[in-house]
Design an enzyme around this catalytic site. Structure first.
Site, mmCIF file in Angstrom:
data_model
loop_
_atom_site.group_PDB
_atom_site.id
_atom_site.type_symbol
_atom_site.label_atom_id
_atom_site.label_comp_id
_atom_site.label_asym_id
_atom_site.label_seq_id
_atom_site.Cartn_x
_atom_site.Cartn_y
_atom_site.Cartn_z
ATOM 1 N N GLU A 190 -6.758 -4.556 62.553
ATOM 2 C CA GLU A 190 -6.569 -5.555 63.602
ATOM 3 C C GLU A 190 -5.249 -6.315 63.441
ATOM 4 O O GLU A 190 -4.626 -6.714 64.417
ATOM 5 C CB GLU A 190 -7.753 -6.517 63.564
ATOM 6 C CG GLU A 190 -7.472 -7.942 63.952
ATOM 7 C CD GLU A 190 -8.439 -8.899 63.257
ATOM 8 O OE1 GLU A 190 -9.584 -8.505 63.015
ATOM 9 O OE2 GLU A 190 -8.026 -10.030 62.966
ATOM 10 N N GLU A 222 -17.877 1.857 59.119
ATOM 11 C CA GLU A 222 -18.842 1.862 60.205
ATOM 12 C C GLU A 222 -18.890 3.269 60.813
ATOM 13 O O GLU A 222 -17.881 3.807 61.236
ATOM 14 C CB GLU A 222 -18.394 0.857 61.267
ATOM 15 C CG GLU A 222 -19.338 0.751 62.415
ATOM 16 C CD GLU A 222 -18.812 -0.202 63.484
ATOM 17 O OE1 GLU A 222 -18.300 -1.285 63.138
ATOM 18 O OE2 GLU A 222 -18.921 0.146 64.662
ATOM 19 N N HIS A 251 -25.475 -4.093 63.639
ATOM 20 C CA HIS A 251 -25.252 -4.955 64.802
ATOM 21 C C HIS A 251 -26.276 -4.709 65.904
ATOM 22 O O HIS A 251 -26.353 -5.456 66.858
ATOM 23 C CB HIS A 251 -23.839 -4.758 65.348
ATOM 24 C CG HIS A 251 -22.785 -5.138 64.352
ATOM 25 N ND1 HIS A 251 -22.571 -6.439 63.978
ATOM 26 C CD2 HIS A 251 -21.923 -4.403 63.617
ATOM 27 C CE1 HIS A 251 -21.612 -6.489 63.074
ATOM 28 N NE2 HIS A 251 -21.202 -5.259 62.841
#
Ligand code: GLN
Ligand code: ZN
Length: 730
Positions: A578, A637, A666
């Site tokens: 990011e 992930e 999640h």
């Protein structure tokens, strides 16, 4: 000169936004009350603009997220009431959250199917135009069609969808014109990405069709420069907003291409992402050079912030205990508005106030221009040797099971933490409380049968703030809240001086945890890039220097953990990707220093096994940098999107191990044996049966203990069957 601001935080000075919406979720207030309370919050938000700047967009407010709202405006999802609205945001139909460009704000990702029809279904801008009618004359806010579609999941045929979406925008514009709306504020930050020529042509062609002559449009770009600026000159827009802070190329492009005489240049010159106070006189000089570069008249320049202000807390006034000598170098969102006002004053020849304001600010801005750093990567074959050494030390079964670090933080824990902070619980009692939690958790982990244990991270509120409070050189705030997503807020710490580690950060808890179990305990901490990415920075030095300082401090921590018999160190770097620059051409230089910072942190004896954890489901374009990071095991992930991330490793030389997340933490569902097996099978094909770990996707902090136990038991059970099945394989 006119001033123009946008993106002021909606959270409210005392987090009123959060409070009202959560009250509504808990059914403490009705929908009608919610709307009227949030209108109050919006009124106050507008009042900040009113008292400092000339123009601001109307209708920027949202009850959850503006990308999501755009999907509702154009009928991709429908809602009849706010219960339904929030069902998409967090309930039954919850959409995926993704980071907005290179920021830590998360938006809801709409899905645009090939059959999607875009029709005007909710005239949200008109609602704000009518509700806040006394502010008419200000442009109405919209997310632009290109940015909206770029951030959505578009199943197929992007071009066709774009053409149709522009048609729906036109329908909206015609409707607004009928209601006497005369100007718009359209945000297109996606124009700052690296766009293929085909898409540039598509944008120009359809924007020309979409815009109507009677509406004055301010087309706003931010977070970087626009490579195809001159193509935008052809569009019939009133003003063009450019970011001159993050997009340092913009001024060079202006120098080359000039700027049209019939448009306003909205100069994003006050930094919307930094808490550093602006040196106003210096800004005035900068403005002058922009004016010269563009060769335009002063009357065609509008002063603005460089990007939305919601990356900053509302106001510095909430910081009562920050020392004034530091506060004099800071500003939050409200103060940025004031800076715009001051800049306007200076341009008009009134500079006294600006001089006072800027007194403590360092005038010279150091732009980070890192040279070519050695990443300090070790050769891939070294990892084979390390594996053998570590295995002697650890004696793990294959398909080792573990978790990512945190375990559920319950009410009891939050109560104890609050009591400790308020002085009602002594440090000794608080420590004992945490120890008890650790002891209990280790019992649970042993019963479940996990191979590598964690201490649960109960002492940590937040994976960055916790470290910032213990390291020298950081300041933490009292009220510096910003929205991460929805109503979820956090307080980024502020780096203001040299970073040093005077005392241990994690040793107390982890050492205790290891002392009560024979199983290996991971020593987990947040990596240097993530700490840097999720903090503000007041220091006027290149970012990479600060990253290296952090790395050295964290490396000391790791060494101390090893001295206390910890055999596995996990360095979490969820922000590695990011934090990378938006423009492709800047990424190599970033990754070179970012990877070096990671490798400085993990520079330890080869007998220590290094883990890293990242939480996103694709490595598109960055796998080569991931491979330069010195870790032995990576957990990622994978539970969503058919474990597509694993494909990135096909055909590359990789002699290390991987822990593909087999449970999407999640989602609301517990781990499914079928999913676990599917992901393991795929991993075994790529990495071999001896190189696969079994673990959840991410930390378990936000889950509840019963579902965690159920899921982990399933994970261990499947791992056991795989051990038997692959006993003889190499
Ligand atoms: N160790 C952290 C945890 O488990 C990692 C969090 C993250 O990846 N964001 O909570
Ligand atoms: Zn994670």
């Amino acid at each position: 000169m006119h001033t123009y601001a946008y993106g002021f935080p909606r959270l409210g000075k005392n987090k009123e936004f959060k409070k009202h919406i959560e009250d509504f979720w808990e059914k403490k207030i009705t929908e009608k009350e919610l709307i009227s309370l949030l209108n109050e919050v919006e009124k106050e938000r507008i009042s900040y603009y009113k008292s400092h700047v000339d123009t601001f967009p109307l209708g920027e407010f949202t009850y959850y997220d503006n990308i999501f709202d755009t999907a509702l405006i154009f009928g991709i999802y429908r809602f009849k009431n706010f219960d339904e609205y929030f069902a998409y945001a967090r309930g039954r139909y919850a959409l995926e959250l993704k980071k907005y460009f290179n920021t830590n704000y998360h938006y809801l990702v709409p899905s645009v199917s090939s059959k999607a029809k875009f029709r005007l279904r909710w005239n949200k801008p008109l609602f704000y135009f009518n509700t806040f009618f006394s502010f008419r004359g200000n442009p109405l806010f919209l997310v632009g069609p290109y940015t909206f579609l770029k951030l959505s999941r578009v199943k197929e045929n992007f071009d066709k969808a774009f053409v149709e979406l522009c048609r729906a925008y036109k329908e909206l514009f015609v409707e607004l014109e009928k209601q006497n709306v005369d100007s718009l504020h359209i945000e297109e930050p996606a124009f700052c990405l690296n766009l293929p020529q085909k898409e540039i042509d598509l944008i120009v062609k359809n924007y020309k069709k979409m815009l109507t002559p009677k509406l004055n449009v301010n087309l706003m770009t931010y977070y970087e420069s626009v490579d195809f600026l001159d193509a935008l000159y052809e569009l019939p827009v009133y003003g063009l907003g450019l970011d001159f802070i993050a997009g340092e190329q913009n001024i060079k492009i202006l120098r080359k291409k000039g700027f049209p005489k019939d448009k306003k240049l909205i100069c994003g010159i006050i930094d919307g992402r930094s808490v550093q106070r602006a040196h106003i006189l210096h800004k005035a000089q900068f403005l002058d050079s922009i004016k010269k570069a563009a060769k335009i008249k002063e009357t065609n320049i509008i002063l603005a912030n460089s990007c939305p202000l919601y990356h900053l807390p509302v106001t510095l006034e909430g910081e009562t205990s920050t020392e004034s000598y530091i506060k004099r170098r800071m500003s939050f969102a409200k103060e940025k508005l004031y800076e715009l006002h001051l800049l306007k004053e200076v341009v008009a020849g009134r500079g006294d106030e600006a001089t006072t304001w800027s007194k403590a600010v360092n005038k010279t801005i150091v732009h980070s221009q890192p040279g070519t750093f050695d990443t300090l990567s070790i050769k891939e074959r070294e990892f084979l040797k390390r594996k053998n050494l570590q295995q002697k030390n650890l004696r793990l079964p294959f398909f080792p099971t573990t978790t990512i670090g945190s375990f559920p933080q319950d009410k009891e824990l939050r109560k104890a933490r609050l009591a400790y902070r308020k002085g009602r619980l002594s440090i000794g009692d608080y420590d004992r409380f945490i120890r008890d939690k650790i002891t209990k958790l280790i019992g649970v982990e042993e019963d479940i049968g996990l191979d590598v244990l964690v201490h649960g991270e109960f002492e940590r509120t937040d994976m960055v703030e916790f470290f910032a409070q213990k390291l020298n050189g950081f300041l933490t705030t009292e009220n510096g809240w910003i929205i991460s997503y929805g109503t979820r807020v956090y307080r980024p710490p502020i780096i203001y001086a040299r970073i040093k580690r005077d005392a241990a950060l994690t040793v107390k808890e982890i050492y205790y945890a290891q002392s009560i179990t024979p199983k290996p305990m991971k020593g987990i901490f947040t990596g240097p890039i993530t700490i840097l990415a999720w903090s503000y920075n007041l220091r006027n030095e290149p970012l990479h220097e600060i990253a290296f300082e952090l790395a050295r401090a964290l490396n000391q921590e790791a060494k101390e953990l090893i001295k206390k018999d910890i055999k596995i160190i996990q360095i979490d770097e969820p922000a590695m990707k990011e934090f990378a620059p938006l423009k492709k051409e800047k990424r190599d230089s970033y990754f070179r220093w970012a990877v070096r910072a990671f490798n400085l942190t993990s520079q330890l004896a080869p007998t220590t096994q290094i883990h890293t954890h990242m939480c996103y489901s694709d490595f598109e374009g960055i796998i080569k940098w991931i491979l330069k990071m010195n870790f032995d095991v990576i957990t990622i992930e994978t539970a969503r999107e058919q474990a597509k991330i694993l494909d990135a490793f096909k055909g590359v030389k990789f002699h290390r191990a991987i822990g593909p997340g087999v449970w999407d933490i999640h989602s609301q569902c517990p781990a499914q044996e079928k999913t676990i097996r599917r992901i393991l099978n795929k991993s075994i094909k790529i990495f071999g049966a001896r190189n696969v770990w079994v673990n959840p996707d991410c930390g378990l902090k936000t889950r509840k203990m019963p579902e965690v136990e159920t899921s982990l038991k399933r994970i261990v059970k499947v791992a056991n069957t795989y051990r038997k099945k692959f006993k003889k394989s190499k």
